[in-house]
Design a protein around this motif. Structure first.
Motif, PDB file in Angstrom:
ATOM      1  N   ALA A   1       0.605   3.622   9.974  1.00 56.01           N
ATOM      2  CA  ALA A   1       0.537   3.462   8.579  1.00 56.01           C
ATOM      3  C   ALA A   1       0.140   2.082   8.242  1.00 56.01           C
ATOM      4  CB  ALA A   1       1.898   3.503   7.823  1.00 56.01           C
ATOM      5  N   GLN A   2       0.494   0.940   8.964  1.00 60.06           N
ATOM      6  CA  GLN A   2      -0.155  -0.223   8.612  1.00 60.06           C
ATOM      7  C   GLN A   2      -1.559  -0.395   9.095  1.00 60.06           C
ATOM      8  OE1 GLN A   2       2.609  -2.998  10.677  1.00 60.06           O
ATOM      9  NE2 GLN A   2       4.215  -2.454   9.405  1.00 60.06           N
ATOM     10  N   ARG A   3      -2.017   0.172  10.309  1.00 60.38           N
ATOM     11  CA  ARG A   3      -3.337   0.136  10.887  1.00 60.38           C
ATOM     12  C   ARG A   3      -4.196   0.888   9.699  1.00 60.38           C
ATOM     13  NH1 ARG A   3      -2.825   2.167  15.636  1.00 60.38           N
ATOM     14  NH2 ARG A   3      -2.824   4.282  15.055  1.00 60.38           N
ATOM     15  N   GLU A   4      -3.646   1.919   9.112  1.00 66.61           N
ATOM     16  CA  GLU A   4      -4.445   2.935   8.177  1.00 66.61           C
ATOM     17  C   GLU A   4      -5.002   1.832   7.003  1.00 66.61           C
ATOM     18  OE1 GLU A   4      -4.377   7.033   6.396  1.00 66.61           O
ATOM     19  OE2 GLU A   4      -2.478   5.982   6.153  1.00 66.61           O
ATOM     20  N   VAL A   5      -4.060   1.349   6.341  1.00 72.92           N
ATOM     21  CA  VAL A   5      -4.151   0.281   5.226  1.00 72.92           C
ATOM     22  C   VAL A   5      -5.335  -0.808   5.455  1.00 72.92           C
ATOM     23  CG1 VAL A   5      -2.400   1.420   3.847  1.00 72.92           C
ATOM     24  CG2 VAL A   5      -1.965  -0.924   5.064  1.00 72.92           C
ATOM     25  N   ILE A   6      -4.932  -1.407   6.591  1.00 69.26           N
ATOM     26  CA  ILE A   6      -5.661  -2.460   7.025  1.00 69.26           C
ATOM     27  C   ILE A   6      -7.178  -2.167   7.396  1.00 69.26           C
ATOM     28  CG2 ILE A   6      -6.206  -4.165   8.998  1.00 69.26           C
ATOM     29  CD1 ILE A   6      -3.010  -4.506   8.905  1.00 69.26           C
ATOM     30  N   THR A   7      -7.390  -0.817   8.160  1.00 70.46           N
ATOM     31  CA  THR A   7      -8.598  -0.336   8.322  1.00 70.46           C
ATOM     32  C   THR A   7      -9.243  -0.018   7.110  1.00 70.46           C
ATOM     33  OG1 THR A   7      -7.579   0.627  10.361  1.00 70.46           O
ATOM     34  CG2 THR A   7      -9.926   1.419   9.575  1.00 70.46           C
ATOM     35  N   LEU A   8      -8.837   0.609   6.147  1.00 66.91           N
ATOM     36  CA  LEU A   8      -9.363   0.947   4.902  1.00 66.91           C
ATOM     37  C   LEU A   8      -9.890  -0.211   4.132  1.00 66.91           C
ATOM     38  CD1 LEU A   8      -7.316   3.909   3.809  1.00 66.91           C
ATOM     39  CD2 LEU A   8      -9.572   4.224   4.513  1.00 66.91           C
ATOM     40  N   ALA A   9      -8.987  -1.274   4.077  1.00 64.42           N
ATOM     41  CA  ALA A   9      -9.224  -2.515   3.287  1.00 64.42           C
ATOM     42  C   ALA A   9     -10.454  -3.358   3.990  1.00 64.42           C
ATOM     43  CB  ALA A   9      -8.051  -3.447   3.421  1.00 64.42           C
ATOM     44  N   TYR A  10     -10.365  -3.551   5.352  1.00 63.59           N
ATOM     45  CA  TYR A  10     -11.373  -4.278   5.904  1.00 63.59           C
ATOM     46  C   TYR A  10     -12.454  -3.567   6.504  1.00 63.59           C
ATOM     47  CZ  TYR A  10      -7.981  -7.938   5.486  1.00 63.59           C
ATOM     48  OH  TYR A  10      -7.125  -8.931   4.937  1.00 63.59           O
ATOM     49  N   PHE A  11     -12.415  -2.454   7.004  1.00 66.27           N
ATOM     50  CA  PHE A  11     -13.860  -1.879   7.417  1.00 66.27           C
ATOM     51  C   PHE A  11     -14.192  -0.782   6.477  1.00 66.27           C
ATOM     52  CE2 PHE A  11     -11.397  -2.112  11.628  1.00 66.27           C
ATOM     53  CZ  PHE A  11     -11.835  -3.381  11.839  1.00 66.27           C
ATOM     54  N   GLY A  12     -13.165  -0.266   5.436  1.00 62.94           N
ATOM     55  CA  GLY A  12     -13.628   0.609   4.552  1.00 62.94           C
ATOM     56  C   GLY A  12     -13.969  -0.051   2.974  1.00 62.94           C
ATOM     57  N   GLU A  13     -13.868  -1.474   3.065  1.00 58.32           N
ATOM     58  CA  GLU A  13     -14.007  -2.247   2.008  1.00 58.32           C
ATOM     59  C   GLU A  13     -13.281  -1.896   0.621  1.00 58.32           C
ATOM     60  OE1 GLU A  13     -18.091  -2.785   1.995  1.00 58.32           O
ATOM     61  OE2 GLU A  13     -18.172  -3.971   3.712  1.00 58.32           O
ATOM     62  N   LEU A  14     -12.091  -1.303   0.707  1.00 58.14           N
ATOM     63  CA  LEU A  14     -11.328  -0.680  -0.352  1.00 58.14           C
ATOM     64  C   LEU A  14     -10.434  -1.721  -0.728  1.00 58.14           C
ATOM     65  CD1 LEU A  14     -10.428   2.919   0.733  1.00 58.14           C
ATOM     66  CD2 LEU A  14     -12.452   2.262  -0.908  1.00 58.14           C
ATOM     67  N   SER A  15     -10.137  -1.792  -1.969  1.00 58.49           N
ATOM     68  CA  SER A  15      -9.299  -2.843  -2.578  1.00 58.49           C
ATOM     69  C   SER A  15      -7.715  -2.046  -2.531  1.00 58.49           C
ATOM     70  CB  SER A  15      -9.228  -2.885  -4.089  1.00 58.49           C
ATOM     71  OG  SER A  15      -9.056  -1.684  -4.827  1.00 58.49           O
ATOM     72  N   THR A  16      -6.670  -2.781  -2.576  1.00 57.47           N
ATOM     73  CA  THR A  16      -5.367  -1.964  -2.347  1.00 57.47           C
ATOM     74  C   THR A  16      -5.013  -0.875  -3.543  1.00 57.47           C
ATOM     75  OG1 THR A  16      -4.400  -4.061  -3.544  1.00 57.47           O
ATOM     76  CG2 THR A  16      -4.062  -3.868  -1.297  1.00 57.47           C
ATOM     77  N   THR A  17      -5.509  -1.081  -4.530  1.00 58.01           N
ATOM     78  CA  THR A  17      -5.451  -0.170  -5.796  1.00 58.01           C
ATOM     79  C   THR A  17      -6.227   0.994  -5.122  1.00 58.01           C
ATOM     80  OG1 THR A  17      -5.336  -2.100  -7.230  1.00 58.01           O
ATOM     81  CG2 THR A  17      -5.773   0.201  -8.128  1.00 58.01           C
ATOM     82  N   GLU A  18      -7.478   0.793  -4.756  1.00 58.94           N
ATOM     83  CA  GLU A  18      -8.148   2.165  -4.347  1.00 58.94           C
ATOM     84  C   GLU A  18      -7.612   2.792  -3.268  1.00 58.94           C
ATOM     85  OE1 GLU A  18     -12.887   0.674  -5.114  1.00 58.94           O
ATOM     86  OE2 GLU A  18     -11.704  -0.134  -3.452  1.00 58.94           O
ATOM     87  N   ILE A  19      -7.128   1.998  -2.293  1.00 61.91           N
ATOM     88  CA  ILE A  19      -6.374   2.675  -1.090  1.00 61.91           C
ATOM     89  C   ILE A  19      -5.107   3.385  -1.747  1.00 61.91           C
ATOM     90  CG2 ILE A  19      -4.748   2.269   1.058  1.00 61.91           C
ATOM     91  CD1 ILE A  19      -6.681  -0.273   1.336  1.00 61.91           C
ATOM     92  N   SER A  20      -4.322   2.836  -2.484  1.00 63.24           N
ATOM     93  CA  SER A  20      -3.243   3.461  -3.251  1.00 63.24           C
ATOM     94  C   SER A  20      -3.572   4.713  -3.801  1.00 63.24           C
ATOM     95  CB  SER A  20      -2.485   2.470  -4.118  1.00 63.24           C
ATOM     96  OG  SER A  20      -1.613   3.016  -4.893  1.00 63.24           O
ATOM     97  N   GLY A  21      -4.754   4.866  -4.676  1.00 65.75           N
ATOM     98  CA  GLY A  21      -5.082   6.179  -5.088  1.00 65.75           C
ATOM     99  C   GLY A  21      -5.649   7.072  -4.205  1.00 65.75           C
ATOM    100  N   GLU A  22      -6.392   6.512  -3.112  1.00 64.67           N
ATOM    101  CA  GLU A  22      -6.778   7.575  -2.190  1.00 64.67           C
ATOM    102  C   GLU A  22      -5.694   8.235  -1.323  1.00 64.67           C
ATOM    103  OE1 GLU A  22      -9.814   8.732  -1.930  1.00 64.67           O
ATOM    104  OE2 GLU A  22     -10.963   7.663  -3.435  1.00 64.67           O
ATOM    105  N   LEU A  23      -4.677   7.477  -0.942  1.00 57.97           N
ATOM    106  CA  LEU A  23      -3.643   8.061  -0.028  1.00 57.97           C
ATOM    107  C   LEU A  23      -2.420   8.413  -0.924  1.00 57.97           C
ATOM    108  CD1 LEU A  23      -3.721   5.115   2.779  1.00 57.97           C
ATOM    109  CD2 LEU A  23      -5.048   7.270   2.431  1.00 57.97           C
ATOM    110  N   SER A  24      -2.767   8.581  -2.069  1.00 60.92           N
ATOM    111  CA  SER A  24      -1.518   8.773  -2.904  1.00 60.92           C
ATOM    112  C   SER A  24      -0.201   7.881  -2.847  1.00 60.92           C
ATOM    113  CB  SER A  24      -1.091  10.308  -2.968  1.00 60.92           C
ATOM    114  OG  SER A  24      -2.675  10.949  -3.524  1.00 60.92           O
TER     115      SER A  24
END
Length: 93
Positions: free
Chosen positions: A46-69
């Protein structure tokens, strides 16, 4: 130190579902990035997923929140805990 390509592929091959889709949409090579020192691979999924999306996927925390529900607070909490673990691991080495 950079992990071998085979190790990086093995660790990133466990990324599936929305994370893999988002990463491939953002950067085709993001799922093949080497893992620095293997420390990212030591995080809970779970932690690796959000960090990967933020840094490698260049998503904001708000975008990650929406994409992962997930609630925004959950995403921020996972990010904070994961970054703290990474920092401790890197400092020990």
């Amino acid at each position: 130190m950079v992990a071998t390509t085979a190790v990086a592929r093995t660790k990133h091959s466990s990324i599936s579902g929305p994370t893999r889709t988002l990463l491939s949409r953002r950067s085709p090579s993001a799922t093949r990035l080497p893992i620095c020192g293997g420390v990212l691979a030591q995080l809970p999924d779970a932690q690796r997923e959000v960090i990967t999306l933020a840094y490698f996927g260049e998503l904001s925390t708000t975008e990650i929140s929406g994409e992962l529900s997930l609630p925004l607070g959950t995403v921020k909490g996972r990010m904070r805990l994961g970054l703290e673990k990474l920092r401790r691991e890197i400092d020990q080495n």
